[in-house]
Every structure is written in structure tokens, then in C-alpha cells.
Design a protein around this motif. Sequence first.
Motif, PDB file in Angstrom:
ATOM      1  N   TRP A 137       8.063  -3.486  -9.554  1.00  0.00           N
ATOM      2  CA  TRP A 137       7.123  -4.345  -8.819  1.00  0.00           C
ATOM      3  C   TRP A 137       7.782  -5.658  -8.422  1.00  0.00           C
ATOM      4  CZ3 TRP A 137       4.791  -0.050  -9.163  1.00  0.00           C
ATOM      5  CH2 TRP A 137       3.573   0.144  -8.517  1.00  0.00           C
ATOM      6  N   GLN A 138       8.659  -6.190  -9.269  1.00  0.00           N
ATOM      7  CA  GLN A 138       9.375  -7.409  -8.891  1.00  0.00           C
ATOM      8  C   GLN A 138      10.272  -7.165  -7.691  1.00  0.00           C
ATOM      9  OE1 GLN A 138      11.494  -8.599 -12.415  1.00  0.00           O
ATOM     10  NE2 GLN A 138       9.635  -9.100 -13.551  1.00  0.00           N
ATOM     11  N   ARG A 139      10.834  -5.976  -7.614  1.00  0.00           N
ATOM     12  CA  ARG A 139      11.777  -5.652  -6.530  1.00  0.00           C
ATOM     13  C   ARG A 139      11.079  -5.159  -5.266  1.00  0.00           C
ATOM     14  NH1 ARG A 139      16.882  -1.438  -6.683  1.00  0.00           N
ATOM     15  NH2 ARG A 139      16.651  -0.649  -4.567  1.00  0.00           N
ATOM     16  N   GLU A 140      10.157  -4.205  -5.410  1.00  0.00           N
ATOM     17  CA  GLU A 140       9.574  -3.537  -4.249  1.00  0.00           C
ATOM     18  C   GLU A 140       8.235  -4.115  -3.799  1.00  0.00           C
ATOM     19  OE1 GLU A 140      11.230  -1.288  -2.646  1.00  0.00           O
ATOM     20  OE2 GLU A 140      12.851  -0.970  -4.092  1.00  0.00           O
ATOM     21  N   MET A 141       7.518  -4.759  -4.720  1.00  0.00           N
ATOM     22  CA  MET A 141       6.143  -5.138  -4.424  1.00  0.00           C
ATOM     23  C   MET A 141       5.898  -6.645  -4.471  1.00  0.00           C
ATOM     24  SD  MET A 141       4.330  -2.476  -3.650  1.00  0.00           S
ATOM     25  CE  MET A 141       2.647  -3.024  -3.942  1.00  0.00           C
ATOM     26  N   ALA A 142       6.970  -7.429  -4.430  1.00  0.00           N
ATOM     27  CA  ALA A 142       6.797  -8.884  -4.490  1.00  0.00           C
ATOM     28  C   ALA A 142       5.922  -9.398  -3.356  1.00  0.00           C
ATOM     29  CB  ALA A 142       8.161  -9.572  -4.452  1.00  0.00           C
ATOM     30  N   MET A 143       6.015  -8.764  -2.182  1.00  0.00           N
ATOM     31  CA  MET A 143       5.222  -9.169  -1.030  1.00  0.00           C
ATOM     32  C   MET A 143       3.947  -8.336  -0.870  1.00  0.00           C
ATOM     33  SD  MET A 143       6.925 -11.682   0.130  1.00  0.00           S
ATOM     34  CE  MET A 143       6.142 -11.944   1.714  1.00  0.00           C
ATOM     35  N   GLY A 144       3.752  -7.357  -1.742  1.00  0.00           N
ATOM     36  CA  GLY A 144       2.533  -6.550  -1.689  1.00  0.00           C
ATOM     37  C   GLY A 144       2.377  -5.736  -0.410  1.00  0.00           C
ATOM     38  N   ILE A 145       3.482  -5.280   0.162  1.00  0.00           N
ATOM     39  CA  ILE A 145       3.425  -4.591   1.456  1.00  0.00           C
ATOM     40  C   ILE A 145       3.285  -3.079   1.309  1.00  0.00           C
ATOM     41  CG2 ILE A 145       4.722  -4.083   3.562  1.00  0.00           C
ATOM     42  CD1 ILE A 145       5.951  -6.919   3.262  1.00  0.00           C
ATOM     43  N   TYR A 146       4.050  -2.503   0.402  1.00  0.00           N
ATOM     44  CA  TYR A 146       4.007  -1.053   0.237  1.00  0.00           C
ATOM     45  C   TYR A 146       2.677  -0.593  -0.368  1.00  0.00           C
ATOM     46  CZ  TYR A 146       9.094  -0.580   0.950  1.00  0.00           C
ATOM     47  OH  TYR A 146      10.362  -0.575   1.463  1.00  0.00           O
ATOM     48  N   ASP A 147       2.369   0.681  -0.126  1.00  0.00           N
ATOM     49  CA  ASP A 147       1.255   1.364  -0.791  1.00  0.00           C
ATOM     50  C   ASP A 147       1.855   2.332  -1.807  1.00  0.00           C
ATOM     51  OD1 ASP A 147      -0.753   0.156   0.799  1.00  0.00           O
ATOM     52  OD2 ASP A 147      -0.399   1.607   2.387  1.00  0.00           O
ATOM     53  N   LEU A 182       6.214   8.545  -8.437  1.00  0.00           N
ATOM     54  CA  LEU A 182       5.755   7.339  -7.751  1.00  0.00           C
ATOM     55  C   LEU A 182       6.640   7.077  -6.538  1.00  0.00           C
ATOM     56  CD1 LEU A 182       3.898   4.787  -7.808  1.00  0.00           C
ATOM     57  CD2 LEU A 182       5.742   3.664  -9.089  1.00  0.00           C
ATOM     58  N   ALA A 183       6.014   6.851  -5.400  1.00  0.00           N
ATOM     59  CA  ALA A 183       6.756   6.534  -4.175  1.00  0.00           C
ATOM     60  C   ALA A 183       6.114   5.330  -3.499  1.00  0.00           C
ATOM     61  CB  ALA A 183       6.754   7.727  -3.227  1.00  0.00           C
ATOM     62  N   PHE A 184       6.925   4.557  -2.808  1.00  0.00           N
ATOM     63  CA  PHE A 184       6.443   3.369  -2.110  1.00  0.00           C
ATOM     64  C   PHE A 184       6.311   3.702  -0.627  1.00  0.00           C
ATOM     65  CE2 PHE A 184       8.379   1.800  -5.996  1.00  0.00           C
ATOM     66  CZ  PHE A 184       7.370   0.968  -6.464  1.00  0.00           C
ATOM     67  N   THR A 185       5.073   3.875  -0.183  1.00  0.00           N
ATOM     68  CA  THR A 185       4.807   4.294   1.194  1.00  0.00           C
ATOM     69  C   THR A 185       4.352   3.103   2.033  1.00  0.00           C
ATOM     70  OG1 THR A 185       2.457   4.840   0.865  1.00  0.00           O
ATOM     71  CG2 THR A 185       4.089   6.541   0.293  1.00  0.00           C
ATOM     72  N   LEU A 186       4.371   3.286   3.343  1.00  0.00           N
ATOM     73  CA  LEU A 186       4.016   2.222   4.273  1.00  0.00           C
ATOM     74  C   LEU A 186       2.911   2.702   5.204  1.00  0.00           C
ATOM     75  CD1 LEU A 186       4.699  -0.627   5.467  1.00  0.00           C
ATOM     76  CD2 LEU A 186       6.277   0.557   7.014  1.00  0.00           C
ATOM     77  N   SER A 187       1.883   1.887   5.362  1.00  0.00           N
ATOM     78  CA  SER A 187       0.808   2.201   6.290  1.00  0.00           C
ATOM     79  C   SER A 187       1.191   1.770   7.703  1.00  0.00           C
ATOM     80  CB  SER A 187      -0.480   1.489   5.873  1.00  0.00           C
ATOM     81  OG  SER A 187      -1.459   1.575   6.891  1.00  0.00           O
ATOM     82  N   ARG A 188       0.835   2.582   8.684  1.00  0.00           N
ATOM     83  CA  ARG A 188       1.057   2.192  10.077  1.00  0.00           C
ATOM     84  C   ARG A 188       0.176   1.004  10.472  1.00  0.00           C
ATOM     85  NH1 ARG A 188       1.973   7.682  10.109  1.00  0.00           N
ATOM     86  NH2 ARG A 188       3.838   8.393  11.244  1.00  0.00           N
ATOM     87  N   LYS A 189      -0.843   0.699   9.668  1.00  0.00           N
ATOM     88  CA  LYS A 189      -1.699  -0.457   9.939  1.00  0.00           C
ATOM     89  C   LYS A 189      -1.134  -1.748   9.367  1.00  0.00           C
ATOM     90  CE  LYS A 189      -5.940   2.329  10.031  1.00  0.00           C
ATOM     91  NZ  LYS A 189      -7.270   2.546   9.397  1.00  0.00           N
ATOM     92  N   SER A 190      -0.078  -1.644   8.580  1.00  0.00           N
ATOM     93  CA  SER A 190       0.522  -2.838   7.978  1.00  0.00           C
ATOM     94  C   SER A 190       1.165  -3.723   9.047  1.00  0.00           C
ATOM     95  CB  SER A 190       1.591  -2.430   6.967  1.00  0.00           C
ATOM     96  OG  SER A 190       2.348  -3.559   6.563  1.00  0.00           O
TER      97      SER A 190
END
Length: 199
Positions: free
Chosen positions: A106-116, A132-140
Motif C-alpha cells: 500500500w505504501q508503494r502502489e496505493m499512496a495516491m489511492g488510484i488503483y482498484d 491480489l491485483a492492482f487494477t485501473l478504472s477507465r473512469k479514473s
Amino acid sequence: MTHFPAAHPRDPALSLERTKTEWRGTGDLWVFGYGSLIWRPDFDHAEQRLAHVHGWHRALKMWSRINRGTPERPGLVFGMLSGGSCRGLVFRVPQAQGSGVLDRLWQREMAMGIYDPRWLPCKTPQGMVRALAFTLSRKSPSHTGELREDEYRRIFAEARGTFGSTLEYVRRTHEELRRQGIHDRALARLLRLAHGEDR
């Protein structure tokens, strides 16, 4: 001057708590890597396997305003977008270390809270695992939408951030995928664009 919409971060602490609840801590933790995690996981793991995910694909369509670019000249990093399929690696983290690894992720991948963060079924040579995978919404706001070839060329030539250039990041990912026997034709084509080749 091109306007790049700012990212709208969500609360990473809440998503971390939710992910830990979904994991339940009752078994080993599996993490799916499709970008920089495959060549720099930054966490200890007991095992890694080749893995294939259906319903999601690797795409160089996420703005990076710090790590691989700046707010004025954003770079790009990979996200997993819905549709298609993706080959990468899964890492097995022993149960006792799982919570700490999630904290570091979370410190590395989710610091900005962008991934789902999502739990995805991953097919491996040894059987299916839930990872667990870090996905991206097209609405982001961090999703680039469709980029023209000349935009990719410009970004490869100019974008550089705290951790280096977008082009270096893409090359390293491509090299590690090939080392693992994974051939990503879309990624190979993007790298040819970086060298002024059209095919």
C-alpha cells in the motif's frame, strides 16, 4: 498547453483495511505482478509462478506525475484494464508475513489511492490461485484514454520522474517479461514507436 486532469485520491487506509478483511489471513497471500512488480517486487516471497489472468489486460495508459513523470510533463505506468487477458507472475507470501507485505504494497502502489485492488483468479502451471491485483478504472482521472502514436513518442522522449524515465520503466518490464517467456506484442510495438519505428 495540454491540460492533464489531476488524480482524485481515495482513502488508502480504508482500502487496505478492506483488503485485509477480504484476505482473512487464513492462508498464504498471493500477489499478481504485471508491471514493475515482476522485476522489483520489494517484498520477500516463498514462491513465484507464471500466471494468466482472463478478463483484464496490461495497458500503458496510466498517468504518472511523480515516479515516471512530473505534473507538467506526466509520464506513463502500467495499469490493468478490463477486457482481454494478461500474463504475468504471482508471488506467494507466507501467511505470517502477509499483513506486513500488504502494508508495504500500500505504501508503494496505493499512496495516491488510484488503483482498484481486486482478487483475481490466476491460472498457473500448478493450478488456480486467488491473487491480489492492482487494477485501473477507465473512469479514473489517471486513465489516459486512447493516446496517439506521436503522444507515446513524445512521452518516451521527455517524461522522467523520481524513479527515472517512462521509457526505462517500459524497457525493464518488457525485458523481464521476455526473460520469463512472456511475449506481449502490444508492448513490443510501443517500444518500436519509441525508436521511431511504425511496425
